[in-house]
Design a protein around this motif. Sequence first.
Motif, PDB file in Angstrom:
ATOM      1  N   SER A  50     -59.801  58.467  45.201  1.00 41.80           N
ATOM      2  CA  SER A  50     -58.811  58.447  46.284  1.00 41.80           C
ATOM      3  C   SER A  50     -59.411  58.679  47.669  1.00 41.80           C
ATOM      4  O   SER A  50     -58.689  58.619  48.670  1.00 41.80           O
ATOM      5  CB  SER A  50     -57.754  59.532  46.030  1.00 41.80           C
ATOM      6  N   ILE A  51     -60.707  58.946  47.739  1.00 40.05           N
ATOM      7  CA  ILE A  51     -61.333  59.274  49.029  1.00 40.05           C
ATOM      8  C   ILE A  51     -61.109  58.161  50.051  1.00 40.05           C
ATOM      9  O   ILE A  51     -60.831  58.413  51.227  1.00 40.05           O
ATOM     10  CB  ILE A  51     -62.847  59.572  48.864  1.00 40.05           C
ATOM     11  N   VAL A 110     -58.989  66.689  54.561  1.00 37.09           N
ATOM     12  CA  VAL A 110     -59.036  66.946  53.125  1.00 37.09           C
ATOM     13  C   VAL A 110     -60.343  67.658  52.788  1.00 37.09           C
ATOM     14  O   VAL A 110     -61.427  67.171  53.133  1.00 37.09           O
ATOM     15  CB  VAL A 110     -58.921  65.643  52.308  1.00 37.09           C
ATOM     16  N   VAL A 111     -60.232  68.801  52.133  1.00 35.23           N
ATOM     17  CA  VAL A 111     -61.408  69.531  51.632  1.00 35.23           C
ATOM     18  C   VAL A 111     -61.354  69.464  50.115  1.00 35.23           C
ATOM     19  O   VAL A 111     -60.435  69.994  49.485  1.00 35.23           O
ATOM     20  CB  VAL A 111     -61.399  70.995  52.112  1.00 35.23           C
ATOM     21  N   GLN A 137     -69.936  54.911  48.968  1.00 31.22           N
ATOM     22  CA  GLN A 137     -68.636  54.958  49.649  1.00 31.22           C
ATOM     23  C   GLN A 137     -68.759  55.677  50.987  1.00 31.22           C
ATOM     24  O   GLN A 137     -69.547  56.608  51.133  1.00 31.22           O
ATOM     25  CB  GLN A 137     -67.608  55.717  48.799  1.00 31.22           C
ATOM     26  N   THR A 138     -67.942  55.269  51.927  1.00 33.65           N
ATOM     27  CA  THR A 138     -67.846  55.975  53.208  1.00 33.65           C
ATOM     28  C   THR A 138     -66.988  57.225  53.022  1.00 33.65           C
ATOM     29  O   THR A 138     -65.944  57.182  52.372  1.00 33.65           O
ATOM     30  CB  THR A 138     -67.198  55.069  54.271  1.00 33.65           C
ATOM     31  N   ILE A 139     -67.463  58.332  53.576  1.00 33.19           N
ATOM     32  CA  ILE A 139     -66.649  59.548  53.628  1.00 33.19           C
ATOM     33  C   ILE A 139     -66.448  59.865  55.102  1.00 33.19           C
ATOM     34  O   ILE A 139     -67.397  60.240  55.800  1.00 33.19           O
ATOM     35  CB  ILE A 139     -67.330  60.725  52.888  1.00 33.19           C
ATOM     36  N   ASP A 180     -65.048  61.578  58.735  1.00 29.81           N
ATOM     37  CA  ASP A 180     -65.259  62.949  59.200  1.00 29.81           C
ATOM     38  C   ASP A 180     -64.013  63.841  59.057  1.00 29.81           C
ATOM     39  O   ASP A 180     -64.052  65.008  59.412  1.00 29.81           O
ATOM     40  CB  ASP A 180     -65.786  62.981  60.640  1.00 29.81           C
ATOM     41  N   ASN A 181     -62.913  63.296  58.501  1.00 32.61           N
ATOM     42  CA  ASN A 181     -61.749  64.146  58.191  1.00 32.61           C
ATOM     43  C   ASN A 181     -61.771  64.607  56.741  1.00 32.61           C
ATOM     44  O   ASN A 181     -60.846  65.280  56.276  1.00 32.61           O
ATOM     45  CB  ASN A 181     -60.428  63.392  58.449  1.00 32.61           C
ATOM     46  N   VAL A 182     -62.834  64.270  56.006  1.00 30.04           N
ATOM     47  CA  VAL A 182     -62.963  64.636  54.590  1.00 30.04           C
ATOM     48  C   VAL A 182     -64.280  65.375  54.374  1.00 30.04           C
ATOM     49  O   VAL A 182     -65.330  64.943  54.851  1.00 30.04           O
ATOM     50  CB  VAL A 182     -62.918  63.385  53.676  1.00 30.04           C
ATOM     51  N   ALA A 183     -64.209  66.505  53.662  1.00 34.28           N
ATOM     52  CA  ALA A 183     -65.418  67.247  53.279  1.00 34.28           C
ATOM     53  C   ALA A 183     -65.441  67.403  51.757  1.00 34.28           C
ATOM     54  O   ALA A 183     -64.431  67.804  51.162  1.00 34.28           O
ATOM     55  CB  ALA A 183     -65.436  68.616  53.941  1.00 34.28           C
ATOM     56  N   VAL A 184     -66.557  67.053  51.141  1.00 31.41           N
ATOM     57  CA  VAL A 184     -66.729  67.225  49.693  1.00 31.41           C
ATOM     58  C   VAL A 184     -67.732  68.357  49.476  1.00 31.41           C
ATOM     59  O   VAL A 184     -68.884  68.269  49.911  1.00 31.41           O
ATOM     60  CB  VAL A 184     -67.228  65.928  49.029  1.00 31.41           C
ATOM     61  N   LEU A 185     -67.278  69.429  48.840  1.00 27.57           N
ATOM     62  CA  LEU A 185     -68.092  70.634  48.659  1.00 27.57           C
ATOM     63  C   LEU A 185     -68.213  70.969  47.178  1.00 27.57           C
ATOM     64  O   LEU A 185     -67.321  70.660  46.390  1.00 27.57           O
ATOM     65  CB  LEU A 185     -67.446  71.825  49.387  1.00 27.57           C
ATOM     66  N   ASP A 186     -69.306  71.632  46.809  1.00 26.52           N
ATOM     67  CA  ASP A 186     -69.439  72.037  45.412  1.00 26.52           C
ATOM     68  C   ASP A 186     -68.670  73.327  45.119  1.00 26.52           C
ATOM     69  O   ASP A 186     -68.100  73.494  44.047  1.00 26.52           O
ATOM     70  CB  ASP A 186     -70.917  72.182  45.019  1.00 26.52           C
TER      71      ASP A 186
END
Length: 363
Positions: free
Chosen positions: A208-209, A219-220, A238-240, A242-248
């Motif tokens: 859904s990113i 979105v975090v 895929q492009t992510i 700058d309004n989306v952060a993917v964290l572990d």
Amino acid sequence: MRLMISGGGTGGHIYPALALIEELRRVDPDSEVLYVGSTRGLEKDIVPKHNIDFEELEIQGFKRSLSLYNVKTVALFMKSLHKAKKLIKQFKPDIVIGTGGYVSGAVVYAAAQMKIPTMIHEQNSVVGLTNRFLSKHVDKIAVGFEDAISQFPKDKTVYTGNPRAQQVANLKSDFSWTKYGLKDDVPTLLIFGGSQGALKINRVTAKSIHLFNRKDYQVVFVTGPKRYDDVMKQLKGQTINDNVAVLDYIADMPNVLPKVDAIVGRAGATSLAEITALGIPSVLIPSPYVTADHQTKNALSLVKNDAAVIITEDDLTEKTLVENADFIMNDRDKRLKMAENARNMGCRDAATRLLDLAKSICH
């Protein structure tokens, strides 16, 4: 007060116990606490870090089928019962409290047999096997959901809420989203499947990113440390935006939650205690892998108060995830109303209530 407390296996049993201990130490700095956990649960790693004396028992849960495993389970229970009685004689507690998990079964039952004041805390809306067994033997029963009251003897059951709620509600957050390259003045959605991550939530969110990239909100997406590499492989190429952060992982989640405008996640009792205490609207995706489907029943208590919406794991798709996220995030008035409803369900003095109930049965 000399408190012996036992709860183990999962964070849902451990963190309420830690919240109660924190409140006891705040009001009674001279109190003595002994935490009894299991050799195989998370508590053996978590509890000693909080400067709490810790003892462990070798014990395991019952399987629902007849097997040799259950013969060993009974033998370990009897051995743990004997050790628990020894610990009680040595520590001389004023009260023994169980917060769930099979280890608390041996500890609280031993105390009840020795006529020590006893109490259990049930976090979920559906009562666990250990607490169902202990309910016949303890002096008081505290519950985190009002829906659980009818499953216990009425004369000794009290709604206190979950003590974790008070712990989170009292935190003063200094967190800024700029730490993750985001903005503090944009509504933020947290997607979080729990500390270990959740496979289906992660897969659907990753798919859904490309849709979340286009949103006016942030979105975090927290994957869980063990699942981060798999998610990043899925997102490769895929492009992510700058309004989306993917964290572990977010180590200090209680400090982050007050800065969240809505959350997508599981419906564990501790999570719901936190989000109601803080007044956070939610999209709840109950885990189908828990006893008696209790997360669905936990979630429905928020849904019926218009504090959350629910998606079953079977119904979780890119479409349902993004539509439900938009439902909350794109309508500020709706979001604020849901936040207010969640806050009204929160029990922000739960640790105080639980401690007062414990004091009421101390000799």
